[in-house]
Structures are given as structure tokens and as C-alpha cells.
Motif scaffolding. Sequence first.
Motif, PDB file in Angstrom:
ATOM      1  N   GLY A 108      14.469  12.031  20.246  1.00  0.00           N
ATOM      2  CA  GLY A 108      14.935  12.240  21.575  1.00  0.00           C
ATOM      3  C   GLY A 108      14.297  13.823  22.107  1.00  0.00           C
ATOM      4  O   GLY A 108      14.065  13.844  23.375  1.00  0.00           O
ATOM      5  N   HIS A 109      14.132  14.560  21.204  1.00  0.00           N
ATOM      6  CA  HIS A 109      13.858  16.085  21.507  1.00  0.00           C
ATOM      7  C   HIS A 109      12.681  16.693  20.791  1.00  0.00           C
ATOM      8  O   HIS A 109      12.215  17.657  21.322  1.00  0.00           O
ATOM      9  N   ASN A 110      12.190  16.124  19.830  1.00  0.00           N
ATOM     10  CA  ASN A 110      11.099  16.541  18.800  1.00  0.00           C
ATOM     11  C   ASN A 110      10.235  16.880  19.519  1.00  0.00           C
ATOM     12  O   ASN A 110       9.371  18.047  19.226  1.00  0.00           O
ATOM     13  N   ALA A 111       9.573  16.258  20.628  1.00  0.00           N
ATOM     14  CA  ALA A 111       8.383  16.406  21.295  1.00  0.00           C
ATOM     15  C   ALA A 111       8.115  17.800  21.880  1.00  0.00           C
ATOM     16  O   ALA A 111       7.099  18.361  22.320  1.00  0.00           O
ATOM     17  N   THR A 112       9.550  18.308  22.305  1.00  0.00           N
ATOM     18  CA  THR A 112       9.439  19.598  22.931  1.00  0.00           C
ATOM     19  C   THR A 112       8.979  20.654  21.822  1.00  0.00           C
ATOM     20  O   THR A 112       8.395  22.008  22.416  1.00  0.00           O
TER      21      THR A 112
END
Length: 343
Positions: free
Chosen positions: A187-191
Amino acid sequence: MDRVHHLESLCQMLPGSAVSAAVYLPLVQPHGVFLLPRNEALVQETQAKLQEVFNRLEFSNDTCSLRMLLLSEVVADRALASLVPINALRNAALLAIRTPLAAMIDVDLAISDSLKSILADPNKVQAMQQAATSFWVLPAWESESHLKQQDAQNTVLSAIKGDKQRLAMLWQSRHLRMFSEDVFPQGHNATDYRRWLSAEQPYAVRYARGYEPWGITTRERYMVMPYDIRFRGCFRDKVTQVASLAYINTSFAAIPDAWLVHQPHKLSAAASIAFGHTGKRSNRVEALQQVVFYRGINTTKFMLHKAHSLVTSDDAMGAMAAGRYQPIVGLQFRSCRDSLPWF
């Protein structure tokens, strides 16, 4: 209503900013033209409580400019009443926004002091407005689950008042973690939180399936791709909407000097079951765990809700892949969007 204290707190964190909030009130009764007396009384009681909150904030000189919407829904099924129509609420709140920029920020998130400084800087706000196809990601953090309640609250306060060096220290010492790091890291790894901690300038974030950041974009961007109201409860509602923003070629960029921190709270009934935290059974949890016979098998209403959410999300993703996706928004949203003067 059990999150209204978070709304009051959020409003106090955003002095001078416009905040639009939707409060949900389910009314359980057999469907009919008139409300039962107990539900009429509940509506009046809720209105009075919200008016008190609004007056308290309105008479303060150092809070947000609040638009508060009370939305009720008559449902005959207690399990359905336990599943908040989260995307319908987000769309309703969106309709009350009159500013060029909009940030969908869940009410249980705390705002870093640095974000207030950005929102108070006309040049920075104008730059975000001019980047009309951009979504400005606000990295989200949460306290570690092993912390006691007071320690968790102190961690949140330290994180929003401190700088990125403080965040790095709290992460390293296992007081703070990336939001949903333990249950849904995609959900937030791409950041890329490690890169973000040392970044001094905004940087591009490459969208990946499952990405669900909070952030800021133009109001018009949200109106092109509002929230799909088929989602209730707690599965893939935001994932699907962020995917729809990517579908219309929205570019994602991380803001290097602002962030959000989740405030600990009691889980909703659906989330309690999803995370296996049903030690203290409530009426809402019991309603969702009611066994029903469906298509030849015994299952629960919660499992049917989860299956509905996953199938709906897969259907939406398939429509995006085929280039024909349009979020389902309902007659009410379309009617308001077409008639409100600020649209």
C-alpha cells in the motif's frame, strides 16, 4: 460518531484551512417512508452533538474553516449498518469543497506541523495547483503495535512535532513504522520511505498496483475520478480509487517535508474481524459474523462483504485495463455535481 473527536483534533491541526467532513449515521429499521420514533430521536440527538462540536470550533480563532455534513442511511440489516459506506461519504465531502486543491485525509490521521507551513505558503500552494495532473504524496506513519496506549500517543505527538531526523530515530527504535507495514506493505512501498527520509526535493513515485497513499491533488482531478460507491467497510476502497487516478495518467510525487501519522483508536467491526481482534465481541461484530447459506455454502455476512469488495475491485481494474472504467457514483452525487454553483 465515534470518530468525531478525531475530527475536532484534525480541525485544530489545520488553522485557516478549509475542511469538509462527512459524518455517517446508520438507522436500523424496516424500510418505510417514516422513521421510527427511536430513530427520529437518534437523529435529533446526533444533530445536537455535532452542533456543539461545530460551535466550539467556529468560536475558536485558531482552527480550520469547517463544513460538516451529517448523512443518514436507513438499513434493515444490522450487518449492513456495521459497514460504513466509506466511498459515498468521501464523495459527499468532496462535493462541499470549494478550494482548487483537495486532500483526502482520513479523520484518524494527524498532520505534521510542517504541512501547516506548506499550506500557509501561497507560492507552494500555487505550485501544487499549477501541476494539475500531479498527486502530491504525504507519507503516512503509525506507532508500533507493541506500544502501550500512552507510549503510542506520545510517539504520534513526537512524530508530528519533530523533523525527519526524529522520524528516522523513531523508526529505527521501533516506535514508529510505515503505515500498514505489517499487514499491507504494498500500500505504501512505492513511496520509498528510506529515500524520502533523506530527500530535500520532491521526487517522482512510480505507481504500482496496490498503492494507496494519502495526498493532495486538484479538486478537478477528484471530480474526474471520484470514489466508487460500491465499496463499504474496509477492503480495497482506496486502492481502487488511487488506481483510477493512475488510469487517467496522474503523476505521483512525494512531498519531502510533510507527512501524516495515524492516531491509535478502536477498530471498526469489519476491521476487527479482518485483523482477528474480536476478543471483545460487540453487537456489530456479531451481526457481521452471522452465518448465512449462500450459493450452496455456509458463510458469514463478513465474508460475503469481503468477497463483494474483492470482486468489485477486480471488476474495476479489468475495466481500467480495457480502457472503459467509470466509477459508480450514484444519482445523488451526479445531481449535486451538476447543480452546485461552485462546480
